[in-house]
Enzyme design. Structure first.
Site, PDB file in Angstrom:
ATOM      1  N   TYR A  33      38.219 -65.016 -14.541  1.00  0.00           N
ATOM      2  CA  TYR A  33      36.954 -65.515 -14.578  1.00  0.00           C
ATOM      3  C   TYR A  33      36.692 -66.144 -16.155  1.00  0.00           C
ATOM      4  CZ  TYR A  33      35.196 -61.224 -16.854  1.00  0.00           C
ATOM      5  OH  TYR A  33      34.807 -60.449 -17.822  1.00  0.00           O
ATOM      6  N   LYS A 147      41.622 -62.574 -18.671  1.00  0.00           N
ATOM      7  CA  LYS A 147      40.214 -62.251 -18.093  1.00  0.00           C
ATOM      8  C   LYS A 147      40.202 -62.256 -16.710  1.00  0.00           C
ATOM      9  CE  LYS A 147      35.391 -63.651 -19.919  1.00  0.00           C
ATOM     10  NZ  LYS A 147      35.231 -62.311 -20.439  1.00  0.00           N
ATOM     11  N   GLU A 179      38.554 -52.506 -28.029  1.00  0.00           N
ATOM     12  CA  GLU A 179      37.386 -53.459 -28.149  1.00  0.00           C
ATOM     13  C   GLU A 179      36.278 -52.724 -27.016  1.00  0.00           C
ATOM     14  OE1 GLU A 179      38.079 -57.000 -25.667  1.00  0.00           O
ATOM     15  OE2 GLU A 179      39.615 -55.995 -24.200  1.00  0.00           O
ATOM     16  N   LEU A 203      40.776 -58.626 -25.090  1.00  0.00           N
ATOM     17  CA  LEU A 203      40.596 -60.004 -24.707  1.00  0.00           C
ATOM     18  C   LEU A 203      40.466 -60.950 -26.101  1.00  0.00           C
ATOM     19  CD1 LEU A 203      39.690 -61.534 -22.007  1.00  0.00           C
ATOM     20  CD2 LEU A 203      37.359 -61.561 -23.237  1.00  0.00           C
TER      21      LEU A 203
END
Ligand code: PDD
Length: 281
Positions: A33, A147, A179, A203
């Protein structure tokens, strides 16, 4: 102005936008996505987002049903149809539909979705006061650079954060910060901006990239390096980055105050510069 749902090459009403129970996105999270936003009627860094979308799809060998140019046009067209000045554009691509089985047959037709919704801006008050976050173990898989919609660990992390009344959960793997569950992590120490390096554990955030670029352009020292769990509490400043929230100052982690407990000067400067940048980019 209206919400837009574009599924498998058709504009549909929400109630008609349906996928099969055999869709591999539904069955296995076999899907990628992207989240893009607009500012004042213009898509923000669409190319960077589409590049990451293509790279995520490539890494999982899911073919995108459009050429690069056509994909760009489709996203632009869906966005224009919404007529929202400030919108959040969601793209999803699943491997397609087949009888349930881990091995996928060749020749599947991928499912492709674009939704365009009005963006609710991040509360200014929180940007001015800063947010509180917690740290939690990073229990995600080994390819967080993709992702993918396999977001179970992120969902649990966000839920825990909300339950504890804080904004975000920053994840720790082998004693190092990776993260947040929906954001990238930065800290400021002695006027240097530090953020974990790009690898399979995080990411490659579009906003992360822009923050680094803006900081470098301002001749601020920036270092992409491992940050240990201990270092976060000792930071002068901490902030998070993400497409819809831009830069969010963090003033408490695990109940411990960061710096003087207020958004720091560097963070405030970067927030301001980022806002200027969104007007010229
Ligand atoms: N997520 N890291 C993770 C795990 C994320 O989910 C996100 C954003 C980011 C920030 O990336 P970017 O700056 O490119 O938005 C970092 C989106 C917004 C989401 O899942 O809805």
């Amino acid at each position: 102005m209206a919400d837009i749902y574009f599924l498998n090459n058709q504009y549909l009403k929400l109630e008609d936008a349906k996928v099969s129970i055999n869709d591999r996105g539904f069955q296995f999270g076999d899907s990628v996505y992207e989240v893009i936003r607009s500012y004042r009627g213009k898509l923000f860094h669409l190319d960077m987002h589409l590049k990451r979308f293509e790279s995520s799809a490539d890494k999982l060998e899911i073919p995108i049903p459009y050429s690069q140019r056509k994909l760009r046009d489709k996203v632009g067209e869906a966005y224009l149809k919404s007529e929202y000045a400030e919108a959040k554009i969601y793209l999803q691509l699943t491997r397609g539909t087949s009888e349930r089985g881990h091995v996928y047959p060749s020749g599947l037709i991928p499912t492709f979705l674009i939704t365009v919704l009005e963006l609710r801006p991040f509360p200014t008050e929180l940007k001015e006061k800063g947010v509180e976050i917690i740290s939690i173990p990073d229990i995600r898989w080994g390819r967080c650079d993709i992702k993918s919609t396999n977001l179970l660990a992120n969902v649990l992390a966000q839920q825990k954060a909300r339950r504890e009344g804080v904004y975000e959960a920053v994840m720790i793997r082998n004693g190092k910060v990776t993260e947040g569950s929906i954001s990238n992590f930065f800290l400021v120490k002695q006027a240097r901006v530090l953020t974990p390096p790009l690898n399979h554990d995080i990411l490659p955030g579009v906003t992360r990239d822009l923050v680094l670029k803006i900081a470098r352009d301002l001749k601020i020292t920036v270092q992409e390096e491992m940050i240990s769990e201990k270092e976060i509490y000792d930071a002068d400043e901490v902030f998070l980055s993400g497409t819809t929230v831009e830069i969010v100052p963090v003033v408490r982690i695990d109940g411990r105050q960061i710096g003087n407990g207020l958004p720091g000067l560097m963070t405030k400067r970067l927030i301001k510069e980022f806002q200027i940048y969104t007007k010229i980019a």
